[in-house]
Design a protein around this motif. Structure first.
Motif, PDB file in Angstrom:
ATOM      1  N   ILE A   1     -41.067  12.544 -83.301  1.00  0.00           N
ATOM      2  CA  ILE A   1     -41.699  12.000 -84.339  1.00  0.00           C
ATOM      3  C   ILE A   1     -43.153  11.208 -84.239  1.00  0.00           C
ATOM      4  CG2 ILE A   1     -41.425  10.220 -86.278  1.00  0.00           C
ATOM      5  CD1 ILE A   1     -38.652  10.713 -86.011  1.00  0.00           C
ATOM      6  N   LEU A   2     -43.158  10.575 -83.035  1.00  0.00           N
ATOM      7  CA  LEU A   2     -44.599  10.119 -82.721  1.00  0.00           C
ATOM      8  C   LEU A   2     -45.525  11.095 -82.227  1.00  0.00           C
ATOM      9  CD1 LEU A   2     -44.138   6.437 -81.151  1.00  0.00           C
ATOM     10  CD2 LEU A   2     -44.329   7.210 -83.495  1.00  0.00           C
ATOM     11  N   ALA A   3     -45.055  12.138 -81.484  1.00  0.00           N
ATOM     12  CA  ALA A   3     -45.787  13.242 -81.104  1.00  0.00           C
ATOM     13  C   ALA A   3     -46.208  13.978 -82.215  1.00  0.00           C
ATOM     14  CB  ALA A   3     -44.990  14.029 -79.972  1.00  0.00           C
TER      15      ALA A   3
ATOM     16  N   ASN B   1     -38.523  16.360 -76.579  1.00  0.00           N
ATOM     17  CA  ASN B   1     -38.064  17.738 -76.436  1.00  0.00           C
ATOM     18  C   ASN B   1     -38.966  18.238 -77.840  1.00  0.00           C
ATOM     19  OD1 ASN B   1     -37.305  20.448 -76.799  1.00  0.00           O
ATOM     20  ND2 ASN B   1     -35.287  19.870 -76.792  1.00  0.00           N
ATOM     21  N   PRO B   2     -40.118  18.859 -77.610  1.00  0.00           N
ATOM     22  CA  PRO B   2     -40.932  19.394 -78.418  1.00  0.00           C
ATOM     23  C   PRO B   2     -40.350  20.692 -79.146  1.00  0.00           C
ATOM     24  CG  PRO B   2     -41.854  19.821 -76.417  1.00  0.00           C
ATOM     25  CD  PRO B   2     -40.689  19.074 -76.212  1.00  0.00           C
TER      26      PRO B   2
ATOM     27  N   ASP C   1     -40.537  23.481 -84.018  1.00  0.00           N
ATOM     28  CA  ASP C   1     -41.286  23.623 -82.956  1.00  0.00           C
ATOM     29  C   ASP C   1     -42.814  22.823 -83.298  1.00  0.00           C
ATOM     30  OD1 ASP C   1     -41.246  25.486 -80.269  1.00  0.00           O
ATOM     31  OD2 ASP C   1     -43.170  24.540 -80.558  1.00  0.00           O
ATOM     32  N   LEU C   2     -42.979  21.993 -82.183  1.00  0.00           N
ATOM     33  CA  LEU C   2     -44.242  21.257 -82.321  1.00  0.00           C
ATOM     34  C   LEU C   2     -45.527  22.223 -82.257  1.00  0.00           C
ATOM     35  CD1 LEU C   2     -43.874  17.798 -80.904  1.00  0.00           C
ATOM     36  CD2 LEU C   2     -43.914  18.448 -83.245  1.00  0.00           C
TER      37      LEU C   2
ATOM     38  N   VAL D   1     -36.939  20.152 -70.422  1.00  0.00           N
ATOM     39  CA  VAL D   1     -37.793  20.218 -71.703  1.00  0.00           C
ATOM     40  C   VAL D   1     -38.851  19.330 -71.526  1.00  0.00           C
ATOM     41  CG1 VAL D   1     -35.970  21.244 -73.211  1.00  0.00           C
ATOM     42  CG2 VAL D   1     -36.339  18.646 -72.958  1.00  0.00           C
ATOM     43  N   VAL D   2     -38.936  18.228 -70.927  1.00  0.00           N
ATOM     44  CA  VAL D   2     -40.092  17.364 -70.454  1.00  0.00           C
ATOM     45  C   VAL D   2     -41.085  17.951 -69.652  1.00  0.00           C
ATOM     46  CG1 VAL D   2     -40.831  14.888 -69.831  1.00  0.00           C
ATOM     47  CG2 VAL D   2     -38.536  15.157 -71.325  1.00  0.00           C
ATOM     48  N   VAL D   3     -40.437  18.507 -68.685  1.00  0.00           N
ATOM     49  CA  VAL D   3     -41.281  19.025 -67.694  1.00  0.00           C
ATOM     50  C   VAL D   3     -42.183  20.363 -68.283  1.00  0.00           C
ATOM     51  CG1 VAL D   3     -41.602  20.634 -65.659  1.00  0.00           C
ATOM     52  CG2 VAL D   3     -40.049  18.522 -65.624  1.00  0.00           C
ATOM     53  N   GLU D   4     -41.499  20.856 -69.227  1.00  0.00           N
ATOM     54  CA  GLU D   4     -41.767  22.199 -69.878  1.00  0.00           C
ATOM     55  C   GLU D   4     -43.113  21.627 -70.912  1.00  0.00           C
ATOM     56  OE1 GLU D   4     -42.853  26.007 -71.318  1.00  0.00           O
ATOM     57  OE2 GLU D   4     -41.897  25.359 -69.451  1.00  0.00           O
ATOM     58  N   CYS D   5     -42.600  20.565 -71.592  1.00  0.00           N
ATOM     59  CA  CYS D   5     -43.840  19.777 -72.499  1.00  0.00           C
ATOM     60  C   CYS D   5     -44.822  19.540 -71.792  1.00  0.00           C
ATOM     61  CB  CYS D   5     -43.167  18.700 -73.063  1.00  0.00           C
ATOM     62  SG  CYS D   5     -44.181  18.025 -74.296  1.00  0.00           S
ATOM     63  N   ASN D   6     -44.819  19.206 -70.441  1.00  0.00           N
ATOM     64  CA  ASN D   6     -45.941  18.567 -69.947  1.00  0.00           C
ATOM     65  C   ASN D   6     -46.735  19.715 -69.243  1.00  0.00           C
ATOM     66  OD1 ASN D   6     -47.525  16.804 -67.856  1.00  0.00           O
ATOM     67  ND2 ASN D   6     -46.912  18.189 -66.307  1.00  0.00           N
ATOM     68  N   THR D   7     -46.201  20.981 -69.320  1.00  0.00           N
ATOM     69  CA  THR D   7     -47.107  22.157 -68.921  1.00  0.00           C
ATOM     70  C   THR D   7     -47.992  22.610 -70.303  1.00  0.00           C
ATOM     71  OG1 THR D   7     -45.477  23.802 -69.467  1.00  0.00           O
ATOM     72  CG2 THR D   7     -45.335  22.909 -67.392  1.00  0.00           C
ATOM     73  N   LYS D   8     -47.775  22.198 -71.385  1.00  0.00           N
ATOM     74  CA  LYS D   8     -48.130  22.733 -72.561  1.00  0.00           C
ATOM     75  C   LYS D   8     -49.332  21.621 -73.000  1.00  0.00           C
ATOM     76  CE  LYS D   8     -44.157  25.149 -74.379  1.00  0.00           C
ATOM     77  NZ  LYS D   8     -43.504  25.360 -75.532  1.00  0.00           N
ATOM     78  N   LEU D   9     -49.531  20.469 -72.358  1.00  0.00           N
ATOM     79  CA  LEU D   9     -50.489  19.337 -72.726  1.00  0.00           C
ATOM     80  C   LEU D   9     -51.905  19.422 -71.873  1.00  0.00           C
ATOM     81  CD1 LEU D   9     -47.803  16.612 -73.527  1.00  0.00           C
ATOM     82  CD2 LEU D   9     -49.205  18.060 -75.344  1.00  0.00           C
TER      83      LEU D   9
END
Length: 290
Positions: free
Chosen positions: A143-145, A164-165, A234-235, A268-276
């Motif tokens: 929600i905050l993201a 989990n985005p 999906d974000l 999913v957190v590690v994957e999220c990091n690769t997208k930022l």
């Protein structure tokens, strides 16, 4: 989270605290508000008094929790007291998840994750806030993201735990349906909050959370919140590339992604990091301490 989420409350202050800090912390102003938003009233708890243009720490909890069970132990810890002297904290409870919440009527339409993020501008306006530093876990982190993506000027930084985005895939959807036939809601939430190793080894911790979910949470309202989270979109975030599109959808503020190495959300957190944006984002993977 295994190590970041504090589950044992400690005395608010101890004897070795700085002179005068005990009295100052005890005098923190705590006010509860029901804030009107486009998607209904949102229960908020403001601890401390916002100071001028300084941002407020804004928290949002995960499914199966509310602000008290999720964040009170952390913000009551002695190491947090100096921070509490400089920043007010606004705790946001998802609709119907706060202590003593009334049961929603059968026809009530629970807000989606997108709609819950859209309640936050109204909350900032209610308290006269220009910006916040967000701290959230799981569903709250999503929600905050989303809020930071849509309103970048209102967010100065984020601490996102177990985010989990991604939308729930059809495999996840099928798994939830099947487990829903054979497992009670508390078991489904426990498996979301904790890894298998923690569930198998830390029976006292798991027992406390199960007791909280069963006895302290409104079960009907909780099911609506869980359904809303499982229906998230999906974000669609994307890592900026030098020389690439300038309007790529990504977090503009500094962000700390936190996950335990045995957390069910670690992949999913590690994957999220690769997208930022790597110049603005830090990944902290915490080793579990037994």
């Amino acid at each position: 989270m295994d190590e970041i989420q504090v589950v044992e409350s400690k005395p608010l202050l101890v004897d070795r605290d700085l002179p005068g800090l005990r009295e100052a912390v005890q005098q923190l102003v705590i006010k509860e508000h029901d804030v009107e938003t486009p998607y209904g009233r949102i229960h908020c708890t403001m601890k401390g008094v916002p100071k001028g243009d300084r941002p407020v720490i804004l928290t949002f909890h995960d499914i199966g929790l509310n602000h008290k069970s999720c964040f009170d132990p952390l913000f009551s810890h002695e190491d947090m007291q100096e921070i509490m002297q400089h920043f007010a904290v606004c705790h946001v409870d998802a609709p119907g998840q706060q202590e003593g919440a009334n049961t929603f009527s059968t026809g009530y339409e629970y807000p989606s994750m997108d709609q819950l993020s859209e309640t936050l501008p109204s909350i900032l306006k209610h308290f006269g806030l220009k910006s916040v530093i967000g701290m959230a876990i799981g569903a709250g982190a999503y929600i905050l993201a989303k809020f930071a993506l849509d309103y970048p000027a209102m967010v100065e930084g984020l601490v996102l735990i177990n985010i989990n985005p991604c939308a729930e895939g059809w495999m996840d959807w099928a798994a939830h349906k099947i487990t829903g036939w054979t497992h009670a809601m508390p078991d489904m939430i426990i498996s979301h909050l904790f890894g298998k190793e923690e569930i198998q080894q830390n029976h006292e911790l798991i027992g406390r959370f199960r007791h909280h979910i069963v006895n302290d949470m409104n079960q009907f309202n909780l099911q609506l919140f869980v359904k809303s989270y499982n229906s998230r979109r999906d974000l669609e975030i994307e890592r900026p590339v030098p020389g690439g599109h300038v309007n790529v959808r990504t977090l503009k503020c500094p962000a700390l992604l936190v996950v335990g190495d045995s957390s069910p959300a670690v992949d999913v957190v590690v994957e999220c990091n690769t997208k930022l944006d790597p110049t603005r984002t830090t990944l902290l993977k915490v080793s579990c301490v037994q």
